[in-house]
Every structure is written in structure tokens, then in C-alpha cells.
Design an enzyme around this catalytic site. Structure first.
Site, short mmCIF file in Angstrom:
data_model
loop_
_atom_site.label_atom_id
_atom_site.label_comp_id
_atom_site.label_asym_id
_atom_site.label_seq_id
_atom_site.Cartn_x
_atom_site.Cartn_y
_atom_site.Cartn_z
N GLU A 119 0.76 -1.07 -0.01
CA GLU A 119 -0.16 0.03 0.10
C GLU A 119 0.92 1.22 -0.02
O GLU A 119 0.50 2.41 0.25
CB GLU A 119 -1.00 0.23 1.05
N HIS A 142 -3.89 2.70 8.28
CA HIS A 142 -5.06 1.90 7.68
C HIS A 142 -5.27 0.96 8.73
O HIS A 142 -4.24 -0.03 9.00
CB HIS A 142 -4.83 1.60 6.28
N HIS A 144 -8.73 -2.22 10.08
CA HIS A 144 -9.79 -2.92 9.87
C HIS A 144 -10.60 -3.03 11.43
O HIS A 144 -10.92 -4.03 12.08
CB HIS A 144 -9.44 -4.49 9.48
N HIS A 215 -14.31 -2.88 4.00
CA HIS A 215 -12.79 -3.07 4.18
C HIS A 215 -12.34 -2.59 5.46
O HIS A 215 -11.88 -3.19 6.23
CB HIS A 215 -12.08 -2.61 2.86
O1 2HA Z 1 -1.67 -4.21 3.85
O2 2HA Z 1 -4.82 -4.15 4.82
O3 2HA Z 1 -5.73 -3.37 2.60
C1 2HA Z 1 -2.73 -4.86 4.31
C2 2HA Z 1 -4.17 -4.39 4.15
C3 2HA Z 1 -4.46 -4.11 2.74
ZN ZN Z 2 -6.77 -3.42 4.66
#
Ligand code: 2HA
Ligand code: ZN
Length: 270
Positions: A119, A142, A144, A215
Site C-alpha cells: 500500500e 489503515h 480494520h 474493508h
Molecule cells: O496491507 O490491510 O488493505 C494490508 C491491508 C491492505
Molecule cells: Zn486493509
């Protein structure tokens, strides 16, 4: 092994914050396997001795040209590396990189030959955008967060500011500590250029945290702890919503008047 963090307290402190947050992400269950990414612009802490040090990799293409990143330095998670590994030893799970003068390549400088996250182009594109805007933000995250991702499985919460309004109304701290709310990016392929572009467009609507449908979130702030805090308060609000639903009712939420009163009292934007 000699680390570039030796005798560089400011750089060390910034990277220790990354390790601290990586540990929280794992403990919260937001970072299964190698899920999530962290990239921090550490240019301010780079001294002449480090600038003179030979990189340990040759130039590698970023895949785009990012004109504001000339000679910028970043700490970023390694590809395939786990947040829980970054928490234990950030310089083994991540790398210090320098953007080359052509603004289209990077070189790994230290400590080990850890290839940055897949990423990286999207994170770097966001940092390029932040610098262009004159933003003081130096960290991108980023991750989750389970309850926030769950919300995006219902179209009702993908309408502009519908989730923001509901989350703010769950507990006053949410609006106080995430005053710009939650931007929404419709589903796009992970790692794609389109996702990076849509993220920047949404951040540009004055959000610090954007939700990638089905996501995860992408958040920016002055440092990585502050970026994490914004996501944490939003996810807490989503948990309260879910807890009320599990108790068998739709939560009332704070009223519009109560939210307005909060904005006035704490001088919040919007
Ligand atoms: O790099 O979560 O969306 C791991 C991730 C990519
Ligand atoms: Zn991710």
C-alpha cells in the site's frame, strides 16, 4: 545490531509510537494476519549523518511521481509483516525509506532490507497531498476496526454523513475528539490507484478519517497516536450502537440540539 534509532531520540520516539499503536491494533482485533498499514513522515528528524549514510537498497519505483516528496523520509510497515511483530520490534517489521530526487523512486536506508507495504504508493500519495495542502499531518493509518466495517454492510450508513451523525450521537466524546466525522469511500479494489485517488478526494472534503466500504478505515493526523485515537473513538461509538441493537432496541442517540450545544461549548468545526 546497530540501529539508526541509536542516539536519535526524536526519531526513536516517533517510531516507538508506531510500535505502541501497532500493539493496540492487534489487541483490539483490528489487525488480523498482516492487515493494516502505518506510514509516518519522519523527515523532521533526519540529520546530516543519516543523510550521508548509504542506502541498503537501490532505487525502487513507487509507480507514480509525487513532487512534494523530494528527499522526504518515511517509516513504513513492511509488506506481509504483522502489526503484532511491528509492536515487538518496529525496525524488524518496518523500514526507514528515503524518496529520491526524481520523486518517483524510494531507497531503503535502515535498519534492514524490509520491503515496504504494497500500500506504499497510496500512503505516499496521501502524504504528497497533505504536504501540498500545507497540512501539519505527518501520519497515516489503515486498519480494520470490526464494528465500523460492519456498519458499511448496510447501505443506510453509506449515505453522506449518515454514519457520522449516528456515531456522534452515541456518546459526546465522539464529536469532541473526531469533530470532522467519517468520510465514506465506496468499495474499490484494495491497493488500487482508484482507491488511493478516492481516499484523497474524500480527505479533501475535510475529513481526517475515511471509511473504505466493506474493508477498513484510513486516518491521518499529526502523529500516529492521534490518528489511532480518532479511529478508536469512532469505533467505540459503533460498539455502543451495536450493543444497544443487541439489547433489542434502536438507540435514541443524542438530539440535534445536544450536538449543537456540544459544538458551541467546545468550538468544534461543522
Ligand atoms: O496491507 O490491510 O488493505 C494490508 C491491508 C491492505
Ligand atoms: Zn486493509
Amino acid at each position: 545490531m546497530k540501529s539508526v534509532l541509536n542516539n536519535r531520540p526524536a526519531l526513536k520516539e516517533d517510531i516507538e509510537k508506531v510500535a505502541e499503536v501497532a500493539g493496540y491494533l492487534w489487541q483490539k482485533g483490528w489487525a488480523e494476519r498482516n492487515g493494516g498499514n502505518i506510514t509516518v513522515n519522519v523527515t523532521a528528524w533526519i540529520d546530516d549523518e543519516l543523510r550521508a549514510q548509504s542506502p541498503i537498497s537501490g532505487p525502487r519505483a513507487i509507480g507514480m511521481t509525487l513532487p512534494r516528496l523530494r528527499d522526504c523520509w518515511f517509516f513504513c510497515k513492511g509488506t506481509g509483516r504483522r502489526m503484532r511483530d511491528l509492536a515487538r520490534d518496529p525496525m524488524a517489521g518496518g523500514a526507514l525509506i528515503r524518496i529520491t530526487d526524481d520523486c518517483a523512486h524510494y531507497q531503503i536506508v535502515a535498519d534492514r532490507l524490509v520491503t515496504p507495504t504494497s500500500e506504499l504508493p497510496s500512503h505516499l500519495a496521501v502524504h504528497d497531498y497533505l504536504l501540498a495542502k500545507g497540512s501539519p499531518y505527518r501520519a497515516s493509518l489503515h486498519t480494520h476496526p470490526t464494528e465500523l466495517v460492519a456498519l458499511t454492510h448496510n447501505k443506510k450508513w453509506l449515505e453522506k454523513d449518515a454514519a457520522t451523525r449516528m456515531l456522534w450521537s452515541m456518546i459526546p466524546e465522539t464529536k469532541a475528539f473526531c469533530p470532522r466525522g467519517l468520510g465514506i469511500v465506496p468499495y474499490l479494489l484494495p491497493s488500487s490507484l482508484e482507491l488511493a485517488e478516492a481516499t484523497i478526494r474524500t480527505l479533501d472534503q475535510d475529513y481526517d478519517v475515511v471509511m473504505w466500504e466493506k474493508h477498513g478505515v484510513f486516518a491521518v493526523d499529526t502523529d500516529i497516536v492521534s490518528a489511532f485515537d480518532q479511529v478508536d473513538v469512532l469505533n467505540k461509538a459503533a460498539q455502543i450502537y451495536g450493543a444497544a441493537r443487541n439489547m433489542g432496541f434502536e438507540p435514541d442517540g443524542m438530539t440535534d440540539a445536544q450536538l449543537r450545544e456540544l459544538s458551541d461549548a467546545f468550538d468544534l468545526p461543522k
